[in-house]
Design a protein around this motif. Sequence first.
Motif, PDB file in Angstrom:
ATOM      1  N   VAL A 334       0.872  -1.168   0.000  1.00  0.00           N
ATOM      2  CA  VAL A 334       0.000   0.000   0.000  1.00  0.00           C
ATOM      3  C   VAL A 334       0.908   1.217   0.000  1.00  0.00           C
ATOM      4  CG1 VAL A 334      -1.883   1.239   1.121  1.00  0.00           C
ATOM      5  CG2 VAL A 334      -1.736  -1.262   1.345  1.00  0.00           C
ATOM      6  N   ARG A 335       0.828   2.039  -1.031  1.00  0.00           N
ATOM      7  CA  ARG A 335       1.735   3.187  -1.152  1.00  0.00           C
ATOM      8  C   ARG A 335       0.945   4.446  -1.504  1.00  0.00           C
ATOM      9  NH1 ARG A 335       2.717   0.048  -5.784  1.00  0.00           N
ATOM     10  NH2 ARG A 335       1.819   1.008  -7.675  1.00  0.00           N
ATOM     11  N   GLY A 336       1.606   5.590  -1.338  1.00  0.00           N
ATOM     12  CA  GLY A 336       0.996   6.851  -1.716  1.00  0.00           C
ATOM     13  C   GLY A 336       1.239   7.930  -0.689  1.00  0.00           C
ATOM     14  N   GLU A 337       0.459   8.988  -0.788  1.00  0.00           N
ATOM     15  CA  GLU A 337       0.530  10.120   0.124  1.00  0.00           C
ATOM     16  C   GLU A 337      -0.870  10.491   0.568  1.00  0.00           C
ATOM     17  OE1 GLU A 337       2.918  11.795   1.493  1.00  0.00           O
ATOM     18  OE2 GLU A 337       4.735  11.355   0.347  1.00  0.00           O
ATOM     19  N   GLY A 338      -1.058  10.667   1.868  1.00  0.00           N
ATOM     20  CA  GLY A 338      -2.350  11.090   2.377  1.00  0.00           C
ATOM     21  C   GLY A 338      -3.449  10.135   1.986  1.00  0.00           C
ATOM     22  N   LEU A 339      -4.485  10.665   1.346  1.00  0.00           N
ATOM     23  CA  LEU A 339      -5.612   9.845   0.904  1.00  0.00           C
ATOM     24  C   LEU A 339      -5.606   9.662  -0.615  1.00  0.00           C
ATOM     25  CD1 LEU A 339      -8.463  11.016   3.309  1.00  0.00           C
ATOM     26  CD2 LEU A 339      -7.305   8.793   3.249  1.00  0.00           C
ATOM     27  N   LEU A 340      -4.409   9.575  -1.179  1.00  0.00           N
ATOM     28  CA  LEU A 340      -4.223   9.127  -2.550  1.00  0.00           C
ATOM     29  C   LEU A 340      -3.326   7.903  -2.477  1.00  0.00           C
ATOM     30  CD1 LEU A 340      -4.640   9.503  -5.589  1.00  0.00           C
ATOM     31  CD2 LEU A 340      -2.620  10.985  -5.605  1.00  0.00           C
ATOM     32  N   LEU A 341      -3.951   6.727  -2.462  1.00  0.00           N
ATOM     33  CA  LEU A 341      -3.239   5.483  -2.196  1.00  0.00           C
ATOM     34  C   LEU A 341      -3.433   4.487  -3.331  1.00  0.00           C
ATOM     35  CD1 LEU A 341      -4.305   5.010   1.538  1.00  0.00           C
ATOM     36  CD2 LEU A 341      -2.120   5.923   0.709  1.00  0.00           C
ATOM     37  N   ALA A 342      -2.419   3.662  -3.521  1.00  0.00           N
ATOM     38  CA  ALA A 342      -2.488   2.544  -4.454  1.00  0.00           C
ATOM     39  C   ALA A 342      -2.254   1.256  -3.677  1.00  0.00           C
ATOM     40  CB  ALA A 342      -1.443   2.689  -5.554  1.00  0.00           C
ATOM     41  N   CYS A 343      -3.133   0.287  -3.861  1.00  0.00           N
ATOM     42  CA  CYS A 343      -2.978  -1.032  -3.252  1.00  0.00           C
ATOM     43  C   CYS A 343      -2.545  -2.012  -4.331  1.00  0.00           C
ATOM     44  CB  CYS A 343      -4.280  -1.498  -2.617  1.00  0.00           C
ATOM     45  SG  CYS A 343      -4.746  -0.609  -1.132  1.00  0.00           S
ATOM     46  N   GLU A 344      -1.314  -2.452  -4.241  1.00  0.00           N
ATOM     47  CA  GLU A 344      -0.745  -3.368  -5.225  1.00  0.00           C
ATOM     48  C   GLU A 344      -1.103  -4.791  -4.834  1.00  0.00           C
ATOM     49  OE1 GLU A 344       1.781  -3.664  -8.703  1.00  0.00           O
ATOM     50  OE2 GLU A 344       1.454  -1.834  -7.522  1.00  0.00           O
ATOM     51  N   LEU A 345      -1.721  -5.516  -5.774  1.00  0.00           N
ATOM     52  CA  LEU A 345      -2.057  -6.916  -5.549  1.00  0.00           C
ATOM     53  C   LEU A 345      -0.953  -7.817  -6.098  1.00  0.00           C
ATOM     54  CD1 LEU A 345      -5.891  -7.049  -6.296  1.00  0.00           C
ATOM     55  CD2 LEU A 345      -4.702  -6.485  -4.174  1.00  0.00           C
ATOM     56  N   ASP A 346      -0.924  -9.044  -5.636  1.00  0.00           N
ATOM     57  CA  ASP A 346       0.152  -9.942  -6.066  1.00  0.00           C
ATOM     58  C   ASP A 346      -0.062 -10.491  -7.469  1.00  0.00           C
ATOM     59  OD1 ASP A 346      -1.945 -11.643  -5.511  1.00  0.00           O
ATOM     60  OD2 ASP A 346      -0.974 -12.635  -3.812  1.00  0.00           O
ATOM     61  N   LYS A 347      -1.290 -10.334  -8.013  1.00  0.00           N
ATOM     62  CA  LYS A 347      -1.563 -10.775  -9.372  1.00  0.00           C
ATOM     63  C   LYS A 347      -2.425  -9.715 -10.070  1.00  0.00           C
ATOM     64  CE  LYS A 347      -1.565 -15.698  -8.145  1.00  0.00           C
ATOM     65  NZ  LYS A 347      -2.387 -16.939  -8.098  1.00  0.00           N
ATOM     66  N   SER A 348      -1.958  -9.231 -11.210  1.00  0.00           N
ATOM     67  CA  SER A 348      -2.685  -8.181 -11.928  1.00  0.00           C
ATOM     68  C   SER A 348      -4.093  -8.604 -12.300  1.00  0.00           C
ATOM     69  CB  SER A 348      -1.915  -7.776 -13.187  1.00  0.00           C
ATOM     70  OG  SER A 348      -0.672  -7.206 -12.868  1.00  0.00           O
ATOM     71  N   GLU A 349      -4.259  -9.886 -12.640  1.00  0.00           N
ATOM     72  CA  GLU A 349      -5.557 -10.348 -13.102  1.00  0.00           C
ATOM     73  C   GLU A 349      -6.624 -10.316 -12.008  1.00  0.00           C
ATOM     74  OE1 GLU A 349      -2.962 -14.114 -12.452  1.00  0.00           O
ATOM     75  OE2 GLU A 349      -2.716 -12.064 -13.225  1.00  0.00           O
ATOM     76  N   LEU A 350      -6.222 -10.108 -10.755  1.00  0.00           N
ATOM     77  CA  LEU A 350      -7.186 -10.064  -9.659  1.00  0.00           C
ATOM     78  C   LEU A 350      -7.836  -8.688  -9.482  1.00  0.00           C
ATOM     79  CD1 LEU A 350      -5.319 -12.098  -6.873  1.00  0.00           C
ATOM     80  CD2 LEU A 350      -7.137 -12.892  -8.406  1.00  0.00           C
ATOM     81  N   VAL A 351      -7.226  -7.652 -10.054  1.00  0.00           N
ATOM     82  CA  VAL A 351      -7.686  -6.288  -9.779  1.00  0.00           C
ATOM     83  C   VAL A 351      -9.112  -6.074 -10.268  1.00  0.00           C
ATOM     84  CG1 VAL A 351      -7.313  -3.836 -10.260  1.00  0.00           C
ATOM     85  CG2 VAL A 351      -5.365  -5.317  -9.728  1.00  0.00           C
ATOM     86  N   ARG A 352      -9.396  -6.415 -11.526  1.00  0.00           N
ATOM     87  CA  ARG A 352     -10.733  -6.196 -12.067  1.00  0.00           C
ATOM     88  C   ARG A 352     -11.768  -7.027 -11.317  1.00  0.00           C
ATOM     89  NH1 ARG A 352     -12.691  -2.024 -14.002  1.00  0.00           N
ATOM     90  NH2 ARG A 352     -14.369  -2.474 -12.554  1.00  0.00           N
ATOM     91  N   ARG A 353     -11.411  -8.256 -11.007  1.00  0.00           N
ATOM     92  CA  ARG A 353     -12.311  -9.130 -10.263  1.00  0.00           C
ATOM     93  C   ARG A 353     -12.593  -8.553  -8.873  1.00  0.00           C
ATOM     94  NH1 ARG A 353     -16.513 -12.481  -9.731  1.00  0.00           N
ATOM     95  NH2 ARG A 353     -16.173 -14.170  -8.235  1.00  0.00           N
ATOM     96  N   PHE A 354     -11.578  -8.028  -8.227  1.00  0.00           N
ATOM     97  CA  PHE A 354     -11.733  -7.437  -6.905  1.00  0.00           C
ATOM     98  C   PHE A 354     -12.675  -6.230  -6.951  1.00  0.00           C
ATOM     99  CE2 PHE A 354     -10.253  -4.172  -3.884  1.00  0.00           C
ATOM    100  CZ  PHE A 354     -10.573  -4.799  -2.701  1.00  0.00           C
ATOM    101  N   ILE A 355     -12.505  -5.364  -7.941  1.00  0.00           N
ATOM    102  CA  ILE A 355     -13.345  -4.177  -8.063  1.00  0.00           C
ATOM    103  C   ILE A 355     -14.798  -4.576  -8.298  1.00  0.00           C
ATOM    104  CG2 ILE A 355     -13.819  -2.150  -9.513  1.00  0.00           C
ATOM    105  CD1 ILE A 355     -10.757  -1.915  -9.886  1.00  0.00           C
ATOM    106  N   ASP A 356     -15.028  -5.570  -9.162  1.00  0.00           N
ATOM    107  CA  ASP A 356     -16.393  -6.026  -9.430  1.00  0.00           C
ATOM    108  C   ASP A 356     -17.045  -6.642  -8.193  1.00  0.00           C
ATOM    109  OD1 ASP A 356     -16.117  -5.173 -12.026  1.00  0.00           O
ATOM    110  OD2 ASP A 356     -15.647  -7.163 -12.834  1.00  0.00           O
ATOM    111  N   LEU A 357     -16.282  -7.452  -7.472  1.00  0.00           N
ATOM    112  CA  LEU A 357     -16.816  -8.039  -6.245  1.00  0.00           C
ATOM    113  C   LEU A 357     -17.084  -6.970  -5.189  1.00  0.00           C
ATOM    114  CD1 LEU A 357     -14.604 -11.250  -5.863  1.00  0.00           C
ATOM    115  CD2 LEU A 357     -17.035 -11.158  -6.442  1.00  0.00           C
TER     116      LEU A 357
END
Length: 402
Positions: A334-357
């Motif tokens: 989890v990286r970034g500044e303040g309330l602008l954050l990026a959560c890096e997942l261990d597999k790129s293909e999980l990101v879209r699935r995570f957002i939909d869920l």
Amino acid sequence: MANLKGNKIENKTLFFKHIGQTSPNPMGLEIERAEGIRLFDPQGTSYIDLVSGVSVSNVGHAHPDVVNAIRSQADRYSHLMVYGEFVQAPQVQYAALLCNHLPPSLQSVYFVNSGSEAIEAALKLSKRVTGRRELVGFERAYHGSTHGALSLIGDESFKRSFRPLLPQVRQLRFNDIEELEKITTATAAVLVEPIQAEAGVITPRPGYLEALRERCTQTGALLIFDEVQTGFGRTGALFAFQKYGVTPDILCLAKALGGGMPLGAIITEPELMKAWQSAPMLGHITTFGGHPICCAAGMAAMQVILARNLLGQIEEKGRRFRSLLEGAPHIREVRGEGLLLACELDKSELVRRFIDLGVEEGIVLDGFLFCGSAFRIAPPLTITSEEIDEACRIMIKTINRL
């Protein structure tokens, strides 16, 4: 004729029939009302908003001060005349408020309608003032979709279908000090996000922005900061450049600038702004830029940020998100500044699935244009500790479904 009030099914049908689509799989979530950090669909289902319209709704949805400002100004007048001809109190007062919180070199405001327009104006002004033509941008940068802004975007896949774009554009690697030598006396301007947002929230290394400022000063190139996403408290300072102690020649703003209404601006020193007045006169014009209702809304939102001391809370809220999410399944960083954050997942293909869920679980999230392995957290700055805890519980529950 369709029933304009409609219902959820009819509205969704009309959405796909009549609203131009820019992606093959839009979220398609119908929202009937919104308040604070929550969105509500026609059935009353609540969703926690961790996107804020991509860093637009910094004081939350339907904040009463902003709503009252919009209503009050709408009762007085709306559009009167093309930009810059009439003295309109909302424009003047908002410009003064902005300048009161900026360095002495940034005291002249030109309002437009959006971030892309602000970038266009900044690029034009740089060429007009310096007499040069070369422009420098950065890999994985995002500045908008108009032709000039698109020319400076740092991703070829976004540009190749629309070439030819602006000539004499050079791309550098962000955070690479050695590459700054490519900025020369032929360079009109360097356009940079102080924090690269769509690259997955990439922060500047210590000393990098200072070195960039020094190189621009040495060569006479104008330094343009794109703070469209990072402005108005998002990173913990009112503007991100204040956090790093490096002042640009031109500051580009939009998104949260309008308090939820469409508004953009460039801010620079008065002597530079005077270049619009000659060779040619009306060197940059706009009909709706600085719309009085938009300025009234933006000023009210900025006053909320200042009056409620939201700036003093942002970094702690960001740390709270980090502490609750770090170490959760599939979250690598989890990286970034303040309330602008990026959560890096261990597999790129999980990101879209995570957002939909996440939508199924009652939370709205989003990815990044140029970082397919991470999702964004950028909630309204008004989010409380209890709401952060609730949001993180839902995200962890969602992650466990992957």
